[in-house]
Design an enzyme around this catalytic site. Sequence first.
Site, PDB file in Angstrom:
ATOM      1  N   ARG A  56       0.820  -1.219   0.000  1.00  0.00           N
ATOM      2  CA  ARG A  56       0.000   0.000   0.000  1.00  0.00           C
ATOM      3  C   ARG A  56       0.854   1.270   0.000  1.00  0.00           C
ATOM      4  O   ARG A  56       0.479   2.267  -0.559  1.00  0.00           O
ATOM      5  CB  ARG A  56      -0.952  -0.031   1.188  1.00  0.00           C
ATOM      6  CG  ARG A  56      -2.041  -1.078   0.993  1.00  0.00           C
ATOM      7  CD  ARG A  56      -2.859  -1.287   2.244  1.00  0.00           C
ATOM      8  NE  ARG A  56      -2.032  -1.834   3.304  1.00  0.00           N
ATOM      9  CZ  ARG A  56      -2.458  -2.105   4.514  1.00  0.00           C
ATOM     10  NH1 ARG A  56      -3.719  -1.859   4.834  1.00  0.00           N
ATOM     11  NH2 ARG A  56      -1.658  -2.609   5.421  1.00  0.00           N
ATOM     12  N   HIS A 249      -3.242 -27.306   8.784  1.00  0.00           N
ATOM     13  CA  HIS A 249      -2.156 -28.271   8.556  1.00  0.00           C
ATOM     14  C   HIS A 249      -2.473 -29.673   9.094  1.00  0.00           C
ATOM     15  O   HIS A 249      -2.270 -30.671   8.411  1.00  0.00           O
ATOM     16  CB  HIS A 249      -0.874 -27.776   9.221  1.00  0.00           C
ATOM     17  CG  HIS A 249      -0.444 -26.419   8.781  1.00  0.00           C
ATOM     18  ND1 HIS A 249      -0.475 -26.008   7.473  1.00  0.00           N
ATOM     19  CD2 HIS A 249       0.048 -25.360   9.484  1.00  0.00           C
ATOM     20  CE1 HIS A 249      -0.007 -24.766   7.392  1.00  0.00           C
ATOM     21  NE2 HIS A 249       0.309 -24.352   8.598  1.00  0.00           N
TER      22      HIS A 249
HETATM   23  N1  LIG Z   1       3.721 -15.411   8.875  1.00  0.00           N
HETATM   24  C1  LIG Z   1       3.738 -16.750   8.834  1.00  0.00           C
HETATM   25  O1  LIG Z   1       4.582 -17.439   9.437  1.00  0.00           O
HETATM   26  C2  LIG Z   1       2.719 -17.469   8.050  1.00  0.00           C
HETATM   27  C3  LIG Z   1       1.666 -16.789   7.482  1.00  0.00           C
HETATM   28  N2  LIG Z   1       0.745 -17.458   6.737  1.00  0.00           N
HETATM   29  C4  LIG Z   1      -0.354 -16.735   6.095  1.00  0.00           C
HETATM   30  O2  LIG Z   1       0.182 -15.748   5.207  1.00  0.00           O
HETATM   31  C5  LIG Z   1      -0.656 -14.609   5.128  1.00  0.00           C
HETATM   32  C6  LIG Z   1       0.141 -13.364   5.438  1.00  0.00           C
HETATM   33  O3  LIG Z   1       0.648 -13.494   6.746  1.00  0.00           O
HETATM   34  P1  LIG Z   1       1.700 -12.458   7.351  1.00  0.00           P
HETATM   35  O4  LIG Z   1       2.718 -12.082   6.336  1.00  0.00           O
HETATM   36  O5  LIG Z   1       2.131 -13.022   8.640  1.00  0.00           O
HETATM   37  O6  LIG Z   1       0.768 -11.205   7.595  1.00  0.00           O
HETATM   38  P2  LIG Z   1       1.122  -9.677   7.802  1.00  0.00           P
HETATM   39  O7  LIG Z   1       0.256  -9.200   8.911  1.00  0.00           O
HETATM   40  O8  LIG Z   1       2.598  -9.480   7.939  1.00  0.00           O
HETATM   41  O9  LIG Z   1       0.549  -9.011   6.443  1.00  0.00           O
HETATM   42  C7  LIG Z   1       1.121  -9.130   5.171  1.00  0.00           C
HETATM   43  C8  LIG Z   1       0.990  -7.824   4.407  1.00  0.00           C
HETATM   44  O10 LIG Z   1      -0.309  -7.654   3.910  1.00  0.00           O
HETATM   45  C9  LIG Z   1      -0.418  -6.295   3.477  1.00  0.00           C
HETATM   46  N3  LIG Z   1      -1.813  -5.834   3.514  1.00  0.00           N
HETATM   47  C10 LIG Z   1      -2.534  -5.526   2.417  1.00  0.00           C
HETATM   48  N4  LIG Z   1      -3.781  -5.193   2.723  1.00  0.00           N
HETATM   49  C11 LIG Z   1      -3.864  -5.249   4.061  1.00  0.00           C
HETATM   50  C12 LIG Z   1      -4.899  -4.985   4.975  1.00  0.00           C
HETATM   51  N5  LIG Z   1      -6.108  -4.586   4.571  1.00  0.00           N
HETATM   52  N6  LIG Z   1      -4.629  -5.141   6.287  1.00  0.00           N
HETATM   53  C13 LIG Z   1      -3.398  -5.533   6.708  1.00  0.00           C
HETATM   54  N7  LIG Z   1      -2.372  -5.804   5.876  1.00  0.00           N
HETATM   55  C14 LIG Z   1      -2.607  -5.663   4.564  1.00  0.00           C
HETATM   56  C15 LIG Z   1       0.523  -5.510   4.366  1.00  0.00           C
HETATM   57  O11 LIG Z   1       1.446  -4.885   3.493  1.00  0.00           O
HETATM   58  P3  LIG Z   1       1.347  -3.321   3.097  1.00  0.00           P
HETATM   59  O12 LIG Z   1       1.106  -2.582   4.351  1.00  0.00           O
HETATM   60  O13 LIG Z   1       2.682  -3.093   2.467  1.00  0.00           O
HETATM   61  O14 LIG Z   1       0.229  -3.235   2.126  1.00  0.00           O
HETATM   62  C16 LIG Z   1       1.246  -6.576   5.175  1.00  0.00           C
HETATM   63  O15 LIG Z   1       2.628  -6.346   5.255  1.00  0.00           O
HETATM   64  C17 LIG Z   1      -1.799 -14.873   6.108  1.00  0.00           C
HETATM   65  O16 LIG Z   1      -2.861 -15.385   5.382  1.00  0.00           O
HETATM   66  C18 LIG Z   1      -1.227 -15.945   7.047  1.00  0.00           C
HETATM   67  O17 LIG Z   1      -2.237 -16.771   7.608  1.00  0.00           O
HETATM   68  C19 LIG Z   1       0.861 -18.805   6.510  1.00  0.00           C
HETATM   69  C20 LIG Z   1       1.888 -19.548   7.044  1.00  0.00           C
HETATM   70  C21 LIG Z   1       2.898 -18.933   7.887  1.00  0.00           C
HETATM   71  O1  LIG Z   2       1.494 -21.945   9.274  1.00  0.00           O
HETATM   72  C1  LIG Z   2       2.091 -21.999  10.329  1.00  0.00           C
HETATM   73  O2  LIG Z   2       3.082 -22.897  10.475  1.00  0.00           O
HETATM   74  C2  LIG Z   2       4.110 -22.700  11.449  1.00  0.00           C
HETATM   75  C3  LIG Z   2       4.866 -24.039  11.616  1.00  0.00           C
HETATM   76  O3  LIG Z   2       5.337 -24.486  10.398  1.00  0.00           O
HETATM   77  P1  LIG Z   2       6.868 -24.572   9.987  1.00  0.00           P
HETATM   78  O4  LIG Z   2       6.904 -25.796   9.183  1.00  0.00           O
HETATM   79  O5  LIG Z   2       7.145 -23.345   9.205  1.00  0.00           O
HETATM   80  O6  LIG Z   2       7.673 -24.663  11.251  1.00  0.00           O
HETATM   81  C4  LIG Z   2       3.530 -22.255  12.759  1.00  0.00           C
HETATM   82  O7  LIG Z   2       4.560 -21.962  13.673  1.00  0.00           O
HETATM   83  C5  LIG Z   2       2.686 -21.008  12.520  1.00  0.00           C
HETATM   84  O8  LIG Z   2       2.042 -20.627  13.735  1.00  0.00           O
HETATM   85  C6  LIG Z   2       1.610 -21.259  11.482  1.00  0.00           C
HETATM   86  O9  LIG Z   2       1.002 -20.027  11.120  1.00  0.00           O
END
Ligand SMILES: NC(=O)C1=CN([C@@H]2O[C@H](COP(=O)(O)OP(=O)(O)OC[C@H]3O[C@@H](n4cnc5c(N)ncnc54)[C@H](OP(=O)(O)O)[C@@H]3O)[C@@H](O)[C@H]2O)C=CC1
Ligand SMILES: O=C1O[C@H](COP(=O)(O)O)[C@@H](O)[C@H](O)[C@H]1O
Length: 478
Positions: A56, A249
């Site tokens: 954004r 998972h």
């Molecule tokens: N983090 C992890 O370890 C894992 C995450 N996931 C999944 O990945 C996805 C992203 O997770 P994660 O990166 O942790 O999330 P974040 O909270 O870090 O969000 C990711 C990015 O989304 C952007 N964004 C765009 N629109 C919006 C909005 N309306 N509100 C908030 N953020 C917005 C933001 O970027 P900007 O401000 O630049 O637009 C933000 O940096 C989720 O669905 C999560 O469940 C799955 C497995 C592991």
């Molecule tokens: O998606 C997720 O997975 C991690 C664990 O997976 P890993 O294989 O990357 O260790 C978990 O810690 C996290 O809470 C969950 O969002």
Amino acid sequence: MAASQAPEAPEAPDPIVFVLFGATGDLARRLVLPSFFRLALEGLLPAEWRLIGSGRRRKTDDEFRDDVHAALEEFGSTRPADGPWHAFSARLRFAGGGFTADDPGDLLDRIGEARDEIGADARLVHYLGLPPQTFADYTRAIGAHGVAEGARVVYEKPFGTSLEGFRALDEVVHDVLDESQVFRIDHFLGKEATQELRALRFANGLFGSSWDRHHVAAVQIDVPETLDVRDRAQFYDSTGAALDMLVTHLFQVAAEVAMEPPASLDADDVSEARAEAVRAFRPLTRDEVVRGQFDGYRDIPDVAADSTTETFVAARLWIDSERWRGVPFLLRTGKRMAASHQKVNLVFRDPEDCPLPEGGLPHRGNVLCFDLAGDGALALSMNVKTPGATMELGTAWTQIPLDSLSGGDPLPPYTRLIHDVLLGDRALFTRPDGLEDVWIAAADVLDDHRQPEPYEPGSWGPKDAQRLAEPVGWVLPG
Ligand SMILES: NC(=O)C1=CN([C@@H]2O[C@H](COP(=O)(O)OP(=O)(O)OC[C@H]3O[C@@H](n4cnc5c(N)ncnc54)[C@H](OP(=O)(O)O)[C@@H]3O)[C@@H](O)[C@H]2O)C=CC1
Ligand SMILES: O=C1O[C@H](COP(=O)(O)O)[C@@H](O)[C@H](O)[C@H]1O
């Protein structure tokens, strides 16, 4: 340890423009960008590609390259200096200004430039590394701006947060995209040892013929984590262990164990078999689920002072199929537990015609274990005679780390799955019919907002979770 046949050379994907939505987020930095760099290192990217980070706020391409460099330094298995960083970074772009149905920000211009550079027919891959509540809006925007045609769209998990939420999102997605364009990621399906479930079962008569209720007393899918949630407290407090891990998972891995042999290992047949397995999950009920919250959780900044979010969940799942009737699938996961593991344990029954006196066999002496962590491993425990003058039995473990197999090159799950997206192979991705049944099976647990049972950080969770596993008992800590 020798693996038999020489691996086939991987296919080369078509030219792509990879749009990474959420490029500034935690997932992008920790997993997606390092995986993309690993693909470059392994020579698994197409000859022509561009990656456009979307966000954004506005930033220059060079600022984005610096961010990617920092992410690789911090989280990559390969440091930028040890890989093709210059050629890689030259292909990175950033499109700021967000992306909504009303306003595409800078993205359409950047896509146009990328296509001018590498070819008008370069395929678009949209990766939604975004908070799940935003998936529907971004999908509408993809449709509204004409960048859906021929594209592949990757959805992070969870795809929906309830049955109603899932149905609403599914409708939007299918308004804009054909199902063949949709890749719902669950990275546990991309783990090497998860794929060994199929290999061991379908390629070995010994295991294939024992894969049922007549031979297996319990299946345990056990993912305790020592990890804290402090770094992502806001996300975690609105999510909890059941949604974050159990119904995503752990359910998918349970379906991999439980599925009937697919007609082939092609994407459609495997996904169908997995979806069929989920259809047989009996909906979880609260008396067969233990929710826990570690002491001190509510003191973490960004966690509500009266939070009822569970940081631990254990469930006894029953699968109403001829193969698995009466076999408990014990699922457990939690944060700040005593140890970190990712194990699938099949605990075999004692032999029926054992000539040893009652109680003469070691408890849980015969377990087949798939260790999903890291590069993965297989292990088998057996009852064996302890060498010596008497007929005393003990339990012996044998272990095969997957990285010890010659010719093998274990790929981290995100690397493997992104490569599958580039090739258009959907075998390790989930299907909507399989997911609808997930939400039905999980509804009662996800609706449970009572105070979870407390547990001490560094423990194995609430005591009641031990009760759930009786009479077999958890193999871990073992
Ligand atoms: N983090 C992890 O370890 C894992 C995450 N996931 C999944 O990945 C996805 C992203 O997770 P994660 O990166 O942790 O999330 P974040 O909270 O870090 O969000 C990711 C990015 O989304 C952007 N964004 C765009 N629109 C919006 C909005 N309306 N509100 C908030 N953020 C917005 C933001 O970027 P900007 O401000 O630049 O637009 C933000 O940096 C989720 O669905 C999560 O469940 C799955 C497995 C592991
Ligand atoms: O998606 C997720 O997975 C991690 C664990 O997976 P890993 O294989 O990357 O260790 C978990 O810690 C996290 O809470 C969950 O969002």
